[in-house]
Design a protein around this motif. Sequence first.
Motif, mmCIF file in Angstrom:
data_model
loop_
_atom_site.group_PDB
_atom_site.id
_atom_site.type_symbol
_atom_site.label_atom_id
_atom_site.label_comp_id
_atom_site.label_asym_id
_atom_site.label_seq_id
_atom_site.Cartn_x
_atom_site.Cartn_y
_atom_site.Cartn_z
ATOM 1 N N GLY A 177 0.812 -1.215 0.000
ATOM 2 C CA GLY A 177 0.000 0.000 0.000
ATOM 3 C C GLY A 177 0.841 1.259 0.000
ATOM 4 N N VAL A 178 1.950 1.250 -0.753
ATOM 5 C CA VAL A 178 2.861 2.406 -0.809
ATOM 6 C C VAL A 178 3.127 2.749 -2.276
ATOM 7 C CG1 VAL A 178 3.982 1.804 1.378
ATOM 8 C CG2 VAL A 178 4.948 0.937 -0.785
ATOM 9 N N ASP A 179 3.880 3.839 -2.502
ATOM 10 C CA ASP A 179 4.317 4.081 -3.873
ATOM 11 C C ASP A 179 5.842 3.910 -3.954
ATOM 12 O OD1 ASP A 179 5.275 6.442 -2.831
ATOM 13 O OD2 ASP A 179 3.678 7.676 -3.682
ATOM 14 N N CYS A 180 6.379 4.128 -5.164
ATOM 15 C CA CYS A 180 7.799 3.841 -5.408
ATOM 16 C C CYS A 180 8.714 4.525 -4.390
ATOM 17 C CB CYS A 180 8.208 4.274 -6.814
ATOM 18 S SG CYS A 180 7.070 3.759 -8.118
ATOM 19 N N LYS A 181 8.353 5.730 -3.950
ATOM 20 C CA LYS A 181 9.296 6.461 -3.106
ATOM 21 C C LYS A 181 9.388 5.932 -1.673
ATOM 22 C CE LYS A 181 6.544 10.607 -2.072
ATOM 23 N NZ LYS A 181 5.394 10.357 -2.982
ATOM 24 N N PHE A 182 8.584 4.962 -1.345
ATOM 25 C CA PHE A 182 8.746 4.270 -0.058
ATOM 26 C C PHE A 182 10.115 3.565 -0.023
ATOM 27 C CE2 PHE A 182 7.945 0.657 2.875
ATOM 28 C CZ PHE A 182 7.461 1.351 3.970
ATOM 29 N N CYS A 183 10.561 3.064 -1.161
ATOM 30 C CA CYS A 183 11.840 2.341 -1.233
ATOM 31 C C CYS A 183 12.892 3.045 -2.093
ATOM 32 C CB CYS A 183 11.626 0.942 -1.797
ATOM 33 S SG CYS A 183 10.599 -0.108 -0.754
ATOM 34 N N HIS A 184 12.463 3.985 -2.951
ATOM 35 C CA HIS A 184 13.390 4.576 -3.916
ATOM 36 C C HIS A 184 13.546 6.078 -3.720
ATOM 37 C CE1 HIS A 184 13.957 0.959 -6.276
ATOM 38 N NE2 HIS A 184 12.654 0.741 -6.255
ATOM 39 N N VAL A 185 14.702 6.597 -4.159
ATOM 40 C CA VAL A 185 15.034 8.015 -4.028
ATOM 41 C C VAL A 185 14.495 8.799 -5.228
ATOM 42 C CG1 VAL A 185 16.937 9.676 -3.906
ATOM 43 C CG2 VAL A 185 17.128 7.462 -2.732
ATOM 44 N N GLN A 186 13.642 9.780 -4.935
ATOM 45 C CA GLN A 186 13.138 10.653 -5.988
ATOM 46 C C GLN A 186 13.970 11.923 -5.991
ATOM 47 O OE1 GLN A 186 8.921 11.509 -5.732
ATOM 48 N NE2 GLN A 186 8.898 12.266 -7.831
ATOM 49 N N GLU A 206 3.622 -19.413 -4.109
ATOM 50 C CA GLU A 206 2.504 -19.593 -3.174
ATOM 51 C C GLU A 206 2.451 -18.433 -2.188
ATOM 52 O OE1 GLU A 206 0.251 -21.930 -3.310
ATOM 53 O OE2 GLU A 206 1.206 -23.107 -4.902
ATOM 54 N N ILE A 207 3.645 -18.076 -1.682
ATOM 55 C CA ILE A 207 3.742 -16.990 -0.716
ATOM 56 C C ILE A 207 4.253 -15.751 -1.434
ATOM 57 C CG2 ILE A 207 5.020 -16.207 1.338
ATOM 58 C CD1 ILE A 207 3.019 -18.349 2.050
ATOM 59 N N ARG A 208 3.513 -14.691 -1.335
ATOM 60 C CA ARG A 208 3.930 -13.440 -1.971
ATOM 61 C C ARG A 208 3.873 -12.346 -0.911
ATOM 62 N NH1 ARG A 208 2.532 -14.722 -7.740
ATOM 63 N NH2 ARG A 208 3.948 -13.000 -8.115
ATOM 64 N N CYS A 209 4.399 -11.179 -1.242
ATOM 65 C CA CYS A 209 4.355 -10.048 -0.306
ATOM 66 C C CYS A 209 2.929 -9.860 0.225
ATOM 67 C CB CYS A 209 4.801 -8.761 -0.981
ATOM 68 S SG CYS A 209 6.256 -8.891 -2.021
ATOM 69 N N MET A 210 1.955 -9.984 -0.670
ATOM 70 C CA MET A 210 0.552 -9.738 -0.327
ATOM 71 C C MET A 210 0.023 -10.726 0.707
ATOM 72 S SD MET A 210 -1.697 -7.545 -1.071
ATOM 73 C CE MET A 210 -3.418 -7.190 -1.273
ATOM 74 N N THR A 211 0.577 -11.951 0.725
ATOM 75 C CA THR A 211 0.098 -12.980 1.652
ATOM 76 C C THR A 211 0.186 -12.465 3.092
ATOM 77 O OG1 THR A 211 1.105 -14.557 0.131
ATOM 78 C CG2 THR A 211 0.307 -15.437 2.221
ATOM 79 N N CYS A 212 1.275 -11.769 3.409
ATOM 80 C CA CYS A 212 1.411 -11.205 4.752
ATOM 81 C C CYS A 212 0.971 -9.751 4.806
ATOM 82 C CB CYS A 212 2.874 -11.280 5.213
ATOM 83 S SG CYS A 212 3.484 -12.958 5.405
ATOM 84 N N HIS A 213 1.376 -8.970 3.825
ATOM 85 C CA HIS A 213 1.211 -7.515 3.959
ATOM 86 C C HIS A 213 -0.216 -7.024 3.770
ATOM 87 C CE1 HIS A 213 5.291 -5.914 4.710
ATOM 88 N NE2 HIS A 213 5.665 -7.076 4.192
ATOM 89 N N ARG A 214 -0.943 -7.573 2.831
ATOM 90 C CA ARG A 214 -2.345 -7.189 2.622
ATOM 91 C C ARG A 214 -2.558 -5.677 2.595
ATOM 92 N NH1 ARG A 214 -5.740 -12.146 2.584
ATOM 93 N NH2 ARG A 214 -4.080 -13.660 2.810
ATOM 94 N N GLY A 215 -1.676 -5.001 1.852
ATOM 95 C CA GLY A 215 -1.838 -3.561 1.687
ATOM 96 C C GLY A 215 -1.279 -2.717 2.820
ATOM 97 N N GLU A 216 -0.490 -3.334 3.724
ATOM 98 C CA GLU A 216 0.078 -2.601 4.865
ATOM 99 C C GLU A 216 1.595 -2.720 4.866
ATOM 100 O OE1 GLU A 216 -1.476 -1.017 7.358
ATOM 101 O OE2 GLU A 216 -3.522 -1.516 6.737
ATOM 102 N N PRO A 217 2.319 -1.613 5.131
ATOM 103 C CA PRO A 217 3.781 -1.748 5.234
ATOM 104 C C PRO A 217 4.177 -2.538 6.488
ATOM 105 C CG PRO A 217 3.118 0.559 5.528
ATOM 106 C CD PRO A 217 1.880 -0.201 5.160
ATOM 107 N N HIS A 218 3.354 -2.462 7.524
ATOM 108 C CA HIS A 218 3.676 -3.171 8.780
ATOM 109 C C HIS A 218 2.609 -4.198 9.137
ATOM 110 C CE1 HIS A 218 7.352 -1.457 10.368
ATOM 111 N NE2 HIS A 218 7.030 -0.437 9.615
ATOM 112 N N PRO A 219 2.774 -5.410 8.693
ATOM 113 C CA PRO A 219 1.733 -6.414 8.928
ATOM 114 C C PRO A 219 1.883 -7.138 10.262
ATOM 115 C CG PRO A 219 3.445 -7.341 7.552
ATOM 116 C CD PRO A 219 3.867 -5.944 7.876
ATOM 117 N N GLU A 220 2.915 -6.792 11.050
ATOM 118 C CA GLU A 220 3.150 -7.570 12.269
ATOM 119 C C GLU A 220 2.009 -7.386 13.259
ATOM 120 O OE1 GLU A 220 4.854 -4.896 11.375
ATOM 121 O OE2 GLU A 220 5.823 -3.897 13.057
#
Length: 140
Positions: free
Chosen positions: A58-67, A115-129
Amino acid sequence: MKSNRKIVVIATLSLFVVIGIAASRPPEEKFKNLKVLPRSISEQTIEKVMEEFSKSLGVDCKFCHVQIDSTNWDMASDQKPEKSVARKMIKMSNKINKDFFKAKTKYGEENAVLEIRCMTCHRGEPHPEIQQVPEEKSNQ
Ligand code: HEC
Ligand code: HEC
């Protein structure tokens, strides 16, 4: 007339030589700083993978990349700690898929089956814990 035709013939032949040299060179690597995804990844596939990462968290590119400014990015930069975490998460997901689900493909491979993808845990959240399993609802 005659010398004109000669020029055309020479020009055509040299064009073939140039094309030949260009075609025999190994394809240039498009991306500069891939440490986990396959280095031979196509532009189309990396776009798909990056879209998946963004949507899953649930983020855009700049969450991980330098604009740099409104139109320029430094996608190869490792300045953002989130990018390093994401690398670990790709490795973790690949490992879970391989070790527990017998997957034969990895993130970034053409038509990867996972079978397991980012979405399996994250479900649109940066912090799924979650710190605690929610209390069971009473059935009264
Ligand atoms: C959750 C973090 C995350 C998000 C969000 C993200 N990326 Fe990435 N991106 C990465 C990681 C990690 C790498 C490096 C992968 C590796 O080392 O193999 C990377 C690499 C790249 C590269 C290759 C850069 C190079 O030359 O090495 C491009 C291009 C790229 N991302 C584009 C995008 C675009 C466009 C978006 C938004 C649609 C995006 N990314 C969103 C984590 C992310
Ligand atoms: C097995 C579950 C699981 C999977 C699969 C998973 N993650 Fe995560 N991820 C987590 C958890 C849990 C956290 C929170 C960890 C913490 O911050 O303590 C997290 C945190 C992150 C963070 C840090 C967020 C921040 O604010 O710093 C990034 C970035 C990330 N994940 C990216 C990814 C990407 C990209 C994928 C897919 C390649 C992925 N994750 C797959 C469970 C998962």
